[in-house]
Design an enzyme around this catalytic site. Structure first.
Site, mmCIF file in Angstrom:
data_model
loop_
_atom_site.group_PDB
_atom_site.id
_atom_site.type_symbol
_atom_site.label_atom_id
_atom_site.label_comp_id
_atom_site.label_asym_id
_atom_site.label_seq_id
_atom_site.Cartn_x
_atom_site.Cartn_y
_atom_site.Cartn_z
ATOM 1 N N GLN A 73 0.955 -1.159 -0.041
ATOM 2 C CA GLN A 73 0.179 -0.018 -0.064
ATOM 3 C C GLN A 73 0.751 1.182 0.127
ATOM 4 O O GLN A 73 0.405 2.298 -0.040
ATOM 5 C CB GLN A 73 -0.937 0.009 1.270
ATOM 6 C CG GLN A 73 -1.943 -1.137 1.364
ATOM 7 C CD GLN A 73 -2.379 -1.365 2.714
ATOM 8 O OE1 GLN A 73 -2.232 -0.862 3.590
ATOM 9 N NE2 GLN A 73 -3.359 -2.436 2.680
ATOM 10 N N HIS A 100 -1.053 -0.096 5.861
ATOM 11 C CA HIS A 100 -1.421 0.672 6.643
ATOM 12 C C HIS A 100 -0.559 1.961 7.024
ATOM 13 O O HIS A 100 -0.123 2.178 8.243
ATOM 14 C CB HIS A 100 -1.814 0.098 8.039
ATOM 15 C CG HIS A 100 -2.743 -1.082 8.304
ATOM 16 N ND1 HIS A 100 -3.294 -1.644 9.131
ATOM 17 C CD2 HIS A 100 -3.316 -1.853 6.841
ATOM 18 C CE1 HIS A 100 -4.020 -2.834 8.704
ATOM 19 N NE2 HIS A 100 -4.143 -2.650 7.453
ATOM 20 N N GLU A 158 -14.938 2.487 9.987
ATOM 21 C CA GLU A 158 -15.561 3.448 10.934
ATOM 22 C C GLU A 158 -15.282 4.969 10.451
ATOM 23 O O GLU A 158 -14.379 5.264 9.716
ATOM 24 C CB GLU A 158 -14.854 3.494 12.371
ATOM 25 C CG GLU A 158 -14.739 2.346 13.083
ATOM 26 C CD GLU A 158 -14.037 2.254 14.508
ATOM 27 O OE1 GLU A 158 -13.435 3.303 14.658
ATOM 28 O OE2 GLU A 158 -14.453 1.368 15.148
ATOM 29 N N TYR A 183 -9.400 6.825 19.918
ATOM 30 C CA TYR A 183 -10.435 6.301 19.419
ATOM 31 C C TYR A 183 -10.603 4.764 19.307
ATOM 32 O O TYR A 183 -11.262 4.141 18.475
ATOM 33 C CB TYR A 183 -10.466 6.962 17.728
ATOM 34 C CG TYR A 183 -10.870 8.490 18.101
ATOM 35 C CD1 TYR A 183 -12.232 8.876 17.960
ATOM 36 C CD2 TYR A 183 -10.138 9.511 18.235
ATOM 37 C CE1 TYR A 183 -12.630 10.000 18.344
ATOM 38 C CE2 TYR A 183 -10.460 10.706 18.667
ATOM 39 C CZ TYR A 183 -11.617 11.011 18.350
ATOM 40 O OH TYR A 183 -12.234 12.521 18.843
ATOM 41 N N TYR A 240 -8.851 -10.988 9.902
ATOM 42 C CA TYR A 240 -9.076 -11.554 8.627
ATOM 43 C C TYR A 240 -9.254 -13.252 8.726
ATOM 44 O O TYR A 240 -9.817 -13.827 7.761
ATOM 45 C CB TYR A 240 -7.942 -11.218 7.655
ATOM 46 C CG TYR A 240 -7.987 -9.847 7.268
ATOM 47 C CD1 TYR A 240 -8.991 -9.515 6.311
ATOM 48 C CD2 TYR A 240 -7.225 -8.759 7.952
ATOM 49 C CE1 TYR A 240 -9.069 -8.194 5.773
ATOM 50 C CE2 TYR A 240 -7.405 -7.557 7.444
ATOM 51 C CZ TYR A 240 -8.431 -7.272 6.478
ATOM 52 O OH TYR A 240 -8.476 -5.744 5.882
#
Lengths: 372, 372
Positions: B83, B148, B241, B251, B262
């Site tokens: 990513q 991430h 979210e 949070y 997963y």
């Protein structure tokens, strides 16, 4: 069932060799689109079509007139994340009697780390269910957070199954004989360890191991010219390789590599490109095409392809055609550059055509032949 | 330069609410295709087009009549893997004078671990070079092997820059105030730590931190209705979210989550869905759309969109339209289901149209309006 979608076009091909450039043409039929990241295909006998794995966890049958069937029931739960999910599918050599279908897949643990697992089930006569699926192998320990599962499987014609395993992006594990990362393993067709595996009885070594020092093998096949097992594997940044897989041998990762890190820095463990005690690749690319599924062409249908090795390229989005002379690559071409899709799997069909899968969310099944 | 490719079609939309289903239509123009995994876009002032990041490491300008320009020179070297790569692009609030362009990107270290980094350069008047690029922030330590990174950036109109940082797939780090994983941080427009940040002067805490306990934020914007910073983040399997980002607040990830691993197993650190001391999400999805770039619609061009929140979905391959009443989501629609592309970024243009980027190897720039 949707009818198969047929589309043809001419794809230019280019030769990268001694500055020569040369263009040929291929005929491409899109047999099926809307396959969500297909990974592998296996031909069923008697023109009954093929089985196709979709990485998110589906096994589906495809037939010429019927198109794509519903997902086959009974496939194991897979860890579908990153490069993980449902990977390879191969039929047992005695499929006609046993109906056994082998699958490789990423399996997760409670810490959400994953590893490659392999098992088989029995395909029901209506081909809608895979029954009594049994996992016979699990990569241990589980170290992947989404990368480098390997997963290709191939039977050798003598009753043994070879499975290529990635190093889960944990470089040094490929050199550890007590771990199952970065290895090719060899099992019987019942999933047991053959007593003549090279590390059987060696302390601190896993008896499943056939060869080691692999990074992330993505294609594997027996070379019909000499009967030897060949595989390809991804390098880090640069350094994609074709390797043999001889019993007990060390193919070098991460001690020996032609690649560097994605950061542009050297691989910390690497001692060089050629390192004593490790096998040199049969071929390597300084700039990685991101090689994937591969097949030797040994059919009679298209004599101009006889003996060539075809390899899919993910990043380069083309099909690599290699001309071989013994263990040497004497010529390299790029095909299907115009098609512009990541190629995941490459197979020779029983009809002598090449069949490809493209690794896209709208992935395709392609049927390839030299242009008329 | 290639001319922009214009194509329009009608996309059905569906309403998932109290069993009601309802279809509307959108007009979609494909302004540009063949963008290799575009990640973000930033509009240039005075109808000078936009800057677009491509994840592999290119920043390119796109204009209506000229199409896509050559790669802009001077972009930092990025760690383009998984990513990771070149992520967000935003213009400084004083861009008209300073010509500053901010970029976020994945940066690798010698061990091939990566983290999010942020910096700015000066865009040359001919817009072909980004000069004197200076990295002002680096996520520390570097822990990502490809997952991430977060990366979204937004200025608040008061001279502060907010940057959303993923937890590099290292769950518990999101709770560690001495690490920069899983945080929203706040910097001045020179890249310095504002003295009124909530953890300034707190021992063992990084002074850059604004809020924490985030997993992998992928979209972030100020809500024009109340001036508050909202972001969305990916859950593990389930549990995407929408969160606020209030100074010093937690949070919850991975202590509190609506998702599972997963592998299908619970998150080891999770104590439940609602955990004391952590903020509940403003909204969550039990089945993850894989939310991405987001924009509040506050333009006058299409009054029927006023006040709505649009969020791209990667896995679901559609555009989520949320109707809001204060902090509550009162209605949820899915748009562009028929387009079938992973949507990475969502922006409202100065002309009041919605602009989207699709996350594909043949990615597209789309211009969206309600159908006539």
């Amino acid at each position: 069932m949707p009818r198969s979608l047929i589309r043809s076009f001419i794809a230019a091909t280019f030769l990268f060799s001694a500055g020569v450039s040369w263009a040929a043409a291929l005929k491409v039929e899109v047999l099926q689109s809307k396959l969500d990241h297909p990974w592998s295909l296996a031909f069923l006998p008697h023109n009954q079509g093929m089985l196709i794995t979709l990485r998110a966890g589906q096994l589906r049958r495809w037939q010429t007139d019927e198109g794509l069937g519903d997902p086959i029931v009974g496939v194991p739960k897979v860890w579908a994340h990153g490069q993980g999910g449902l990977l390879d599918v191969v039929l047992a050599p005695d499929f006609a009697q046993s109906r056994r279908v082998w699958l490789s897949f990423a399996e997760g643990n409670s810490d959400d780390k994953a590893g490659t697992a392999v098992g088989y089930g029995t395909l029901s006569s209506n081909m809608q269910r895979l029954e009594n699926f049994k996992v016979v192998f699990r990569q241990a320990p589980k170290l992947s957070t989404g990368n480098h599962f390997g997963g290709r499987m191939v039977f050798d014609g003598k009753g043994y199954l070879f499975i290529a395993l990635g190093e889960n992006n944990q470089r040094s594990t490929a050199q550890n004989l007590d771990k199952l990362q970065g290895k090719v393993i060899r099992l019987t067709q019942d999933g047991e360890v053959p007593p003549d595996n090279p590390f059987v009885g060696k302390q601190g070594a896993r008896s499943e191991i056939w060869s080691y020092g692999h990074r992330n093998p993505q294609g594997m096949a027996f070379n019909p010219a000499n009967g030897e097992l060949w595989l390809n594997e991804h390098g880090p940044r640069g350094g994609d390789e074709i390797n043999g897989s001889q019993p007990g041998k060390n193919y070098g990762w991460p001690l020996a590599t032609w690649g560097i890190n994605y950061s542009g820095l050297p691989i910390p463990e690497a001692k060089g490109e050629i390192v004593a005690g490790t096998e040199q690749p049969l071929y390597y690319w300084k700039v990685s095409p991101a090689v994937s599924g591969m097949a030797f062409y040994n059919a009679d249908k298209f004599p101009q392809w006889k003996g060539k090795l075809f390899i899919g390229a993910l990043k380069e989005k083309n099909l690599i055609e290699l001309t071989l002379s013994g263990d040497k690559v004497t010529e390299q071409k790029r095909l299907l550059d115009d098609h512009g899709e990541r190629i995941r799997d490459v197979r020779v069909g029983p009809d002598g055509y090449l069949y490809l899968l493209t690794d896209e969310s709208d992935g395709q099944l392609l049927k390839i032949s030299p242009s008329a």
